[in-house]
Design an enzyme around this catalytic site. Structure first.
Site, PDB file in Angstrom:
ATOM      1  N   HIS A 117      -9.193  -0.831   3.576  1.00 39.16           N
ATOM      2  CA  HIS A 117      -7.718  -0.752   4.429  1.00 39.16           C
ATOM      3  C   HIS A 117      -7.264  -1.511   3.814  1.00 39.16           C
ATOM      4  CE1 HIS A 117     -10.804  -4.277   4.890  1.00 39.16           C
ATOM      5  NE2 HIS A 117     -10.064  -5.083   4.415  1.00 39.16           N
TER       6      HIS A 117
ATOM      7  N   GLY B 216     -11.227 -12.400  -1.412  1.00 40.94           N
ATOM      8  CA  GLY B 216     -10.445 -12.136   0.023  1.00 40.94           C
ATOM      9  C   GLY B 216     -11.131 -10.913   1.288  1.00 40.94           C
ATOM     10  N   GLN B 217     -11.848  -9.610   0.534  1.00 36.02           N
ATOM     11  CA  GLN B 217     -12.369  -9.007   1.612  1.00 36.02           C
ATOM     12  C   GLN B 217     -12.935  -9.458   2.211  1.00 36.02           C
ATOM     13  OE1 GLN B 217     -13.266  -4.815  -0.263  1.00 36.02           O
ATOM     14  NE2 GLN B 217     -14.004  -4.468   1.378  1.00 36.02           N
TER      15      GLN B 217
ATOM     16  N   HIS C 223      -3.461  -3.510   4.363  1.00 38.62           N
ATOM     17  CA  HIS C 223      -2.716  -4.542   5.775  1.00 38.62           C
ATOM     18  C   HIS C 223      -1.202  -3.800   5.537  1.00 38.62           C
ATOM     19  CE1 HIS C 223      -5.688  -7.222   5.897  1.00 38.62           C
ATOM     20  NE2 HIS C 223      -6.471  -7.138   4.777  1.00 38.62           N
TER      21      HIS C 223
ATOM     22  N   ASN D 190      -7.572  -5.658  -0.156  1.00 37.25           N
ATOM     23  CA  ASN D 190      -8.107  -7.010  -1.179  1.00 37.25           C
ATOM     24  C   ASN D 190      -9.646  -5.923  -1.042  1.00 37.25           C
ATOM     25  OD1 ASN D 190      -6.259  -9.315  -0.259  1.00 37.25           O
ATOM     26  ND2 ASN D 190      -7.060  -8.967   1.495  1.00 37.25           N
TER      27      ASN D 190
ATOM     28  N   ASP E  80      -3.576  -6.012  13.622  1.00 36.25           N
ATOM     29  CA  ASP E  80      -4.717  -7.034  12.979  1.00 36.25           C
ATOM     30  C   ASP E  80      -4.981  -8.094  14.438  1.00 36.25           C
ATOM     31  OD1 ASP E  80      -6.220  -7.963   9.827  1.00 36.25           O
ATOM     32  OD2 ASP E  80      -6.311  -8.976  11.695  1.00 36.25           O
ATOM     33  N   ILE E  81      -6.598  -8.010  14.762  1.00 40.64           N
ATOM     34  CA  ILE E  81      -6.957  -8.983  15.343  1.00 40.64           C
ATOM     35  C   ILE E  81      -6.615 -10.920  15.431  1.00 40.64           C
ATOM     36  CG2 ILE E  81      -9.329  -9.317  15.024  1.00 40.64           C
ATOM     37  CD1 ILE E  81      -9.770  -9.240  17.876  1.00 40.64           C
TER      38      ILE E  81
HETATM   39  P1  AMP Z   1     -10.326  -8.701   4.751  1.00 37.84           P
HETATM   40  O1  AMP Z   1     -10.370  -9.695   4.626  1.00 37.84           O
HETATM   41  O2  AMP Z   1      -8.989  -8.011   3.470  1.00 37.84           O
HETATM   42  O3  AMP Z   1     -11.234  -7.676   4.320  1.00 37.84           O
HETATM   43  O4  AMP Z   1      -9.314  -8.053   6.342  1.00 37.84           O
HETATM   44  C1  AMP Z   1     -10.378  -7.691   7.321  1.00 37.84           C
HETATM   45  C2  AMP Z   1      -8.819  -7.765   8.231  1.00 37.84           C
HETATM   46  O5  AMP Z   1      -9.736  -7.265   9.747  1.00 37.84           O
HETATM   47  C3  AMP Z   1      -8.449  -9.297   8.626  1.00 37.84           C
HETATM   48  O6  AMP Z   1      -7.739  -9.680   8.795  1.00 37.84           O
HETATM   49  C4  AMP Z   1      -9.162  -9.334   9.995  1.00 37.84           C
HETATM   50  O7  AMP Z   1      -8.515 -10.174  11.424  1.00 37.84           O
HETATM   51  C5  AMP Z   1      -9.030  -8.318  10.722  1.00 37.84           C
HETATM   52  N1  AMP Z   1      -9.743  -7.537  12.042  1.00 37.84           N
HETATM   53  C6  AMP Z   1     -11.291  -8.347  11.706  1.00 37.84           C
HETATM   54  N2  AMP Z   1     -11.977  -7.479  12.717  1.00 37.84           N
HETATM   55  C7  AMP Z   1     -11.256  -7.070  13.402  1.00 37.84           C
HETATM   56  C8  AMP Z   1     -10.793  -6.480  15.125  1.00 37.84           C
HETATM   57  N3  AMP Z   1     -12.265  -6.468  15.738  1.00 37.84           N
HETATM   58  N4  AMP Z   1      -9.800  -5.730  14.873  1.00 37.84           N
HETATM   59  C9  AMP Z   1      -8.917  -6.051  14.152  1.00 37.84           C
HETATM   60  N5  AMP Z   1      -8.796  -6.236  13.418  1.00 37.84           N
HETATM   61  C10 AMP Z   1      -9.904  -7.485  12.813  1.00 37.84           C
END
Ligand code: AMP
Length: 114
Positions: free
Chosen positions: A100, A93-94, A102, A87, A31-32
């Site tokens: 995906h 919180g999605q 986590h 999520n 995760d970024i």
């Molecule tokens: P959610 O809030 O459950 O939809 O999770 C989305 C996740 O994607 C968050 O934890 C972000 O930090 C992560 N995210 C968004 N863009 C990127 C990216 N380019 N590379 C890696 N993780 C990302």
């Protein structure tokens, strides 16, 4: 409103990601914006926008993703305990409209979750 599906761009290699595992069905990358010492995202190659859109045809895919998550957890040394989070939709919180998981580990987690 959920933002664009950036994970499709990661799947197509249009944008880079720190990929740690991939196979015919799924892809895993760091995760970024990590919320724990280990924070990996595991996504299906199949375009599924959110968890409540999964169907019987996805049983094998989802079972496989759980096994992959457990193997990644072992590989990354978080065998003392980890948390898997999905999520579903905005209220949970999605933010990215692509299913995906986590995979979080490397610290203690509270319950109930926030
Ligand atoms: P959610 O809030 O459950 O939809 O999770 C989305 C996740 O994607 C968050 O934890 C972000 O930090 C992560 N995210 C968004 N863009 C990127 C990216 N380019 N590379 C890696 N993780 C990302």
């Amino acid at each position: 409103m959920l933002s664009e599906n950036i994970f499709l761009k990661i799947l197509s290699k249009e944008i880079p990601a720190n990929v740690i595992y991939e196979d015919d069905l799924c892809l895993a990358f760091h995760d970024i914006s990590p919320m724990a010492p280990v924070h990996v995202l595991l996504i299906p190659r199949k375009e599924i926008r959110t968890h409540d859109l999964i169907g019987e045809e996805d049983v094998t895919l989802l079972g496989h993703m759980h096994i992959v998550a457990a193997r990644i957890a072992a590989r990354l040394g978080i065998t003392e305990g980890y948390r898997l989070v999905v999520n579903c939709r905005e209220r949970a919180g999605q933010t990215v409209p692509h299913l995906h998981m986590h995979l979080l580990g490397g610290r203690d987690f509270g319950w109930p979750p926030g």
